[in-house]
Design a protein around this motif. Sequence first.
Motif, short mmCIF file in Angstrom:
data_model
loop_
_atom_site.label_atom_id
_atom_site.label_comp_id
_atom_site.label_asym_id
_atom_site.label_seq_id
_atom_site.Cartn_x
_atom_site.Cartn_y
_atom_site.Cartn_z
N LEU A 51 72.41 56.10 49.85
CA LEU A 51 71.01 55.67 49.02
C LEU A 51 71.43 55.01 47.38
CD1 LEU A 51 68.95 58.87 49.47
CD2 LEU A 51 68.33 56.52 50.19
N TYR A 96 66.91 53.06 51.18
CA TYR A 96 66.30 53.07 49.76
C TYR A 96 64.91 52.61 49.93
CZ TYR A 96 65.74 52.63 44.66
OH TYR A 96 65.15 52.90 43.49
N VAL A 102 69.85 49.35 51.90
CA VAL A 102 68.56 49.21 51.48
C VAL A 102 67.42 49.46 52.09
CG1 VAL A 102 67.30 46.97 51.00
CG2 VAL A 102 69.73 47.05 50.54
N GLY A 159 72.23 51.61 48.23
CA GLY A 159 70.97 50.98 48.61
C GLY A 159 69.97 50.63 47.35
N GLN A 160 70.04 51.74 46.42
CA GLN A 160 69.44 51.34 45.20
C GLN A 160 70.05 50.29 44.61
OE1 GLN A 160 70.14 54.30 41.97
NE2 GLN A 160 67.81 54.37 41.86
N TYR A 218 69.42 46.93 46.51
CA TYR A 218 67.90 46.49 46.13
C TYR A 218 67.60 45.99 44.75
CZ TYR A 218 63.00 46.66 46.23
OH TYR A 218 61.71 46.60 46.09
N LYS A 256 73.89 60.65 50.02
CA LYS A 256 73.48 60.09 48.61
C LYS A 256 74.16 58.90 48.19
CE LYS A 256 73.63 61.94 43.81
NZ LYS A 256 74.37 62.72 43.00
N ALA A 305 62.97 55.36 50.73
CA ALA A 305 63.14 56.68 49.76
C ALA A 305 61.89 56.12 48.74
CB ALA A 305 64.38 56.59 48.87
#
Length: 188
Positions: free
Chosen positions: A88, A165, A162, A91-92, A95, A85, A168
């Motif tokens: 991610l 993500y 990233v 990455g979110q 990004y 988590k 995802a």
Amino acid sequence: MRKLIPAVGLLALAGCEIPSEFLQRMETQSKYEYYEASEFWADGRSMRAPPEGSIPREAKVGNPGMTTGRINGALVSAIPVPVDKRVLLLGQKKYGIVCAQCHGVLGDGNSIVAENMGLRLPPSLLDLSSKPVGHFYAAINEGYGVMPSFSGELDTEERWAVVAYVRALQAARGTRAGAEQPLPQENR
Ligand code: HEC
């Protein structure tokens, strides 16, 4: 010093002029300029060489799959760091800062920048789910076509975050909130 700070504050409030030497402004403080000579060091230079054995942050050491996204020239097919988590969310965040203005918040290529780009439009990243993860890493690391490298903005961990993500976002395409499986193509 602790006692001095409130005293300076009071002086400033009273509108007194404080001599700039006293404030040691960075502009006026003594310092070396680039390439300036120095009497301090035996070699007469003020600019110092990195200590022997130092390597640049991006030097190709260790696992090339990790640092370049390729092993013997072939793009890696699995993210070489554990994805959890925290990764991610990192990455979110990255990004959103570095990629979304062009590729869109959802990765679908819809963005204000894309609308106004004349040369070549940032593609949807959602259509690229068949590409190996190394493709995304290498695009970030090396640049891709007219897109520049973002290796200066993102370190190795952030680049893989990233990529995770983006995966995802690809998996989330066509998925309804709360649904476990993506919807079949015809229901999208
Ligand atoms: C300034 C706008 C811009 C930003 C910011 C940007 N890109 Fe791009 N990206 C582009 C454009 C334009 C292309 C197409 C380049 C070409 O085909 O010459 C592209 C291409 C790509 C490709 C290759 C697509 C393919 O067809 O295989 C990937 C992957 C990619 N970008 C990922 C990213 C990621 C991840 C980020 C954030 C780290 C990012 N981009 C940031 C504009 C941008």
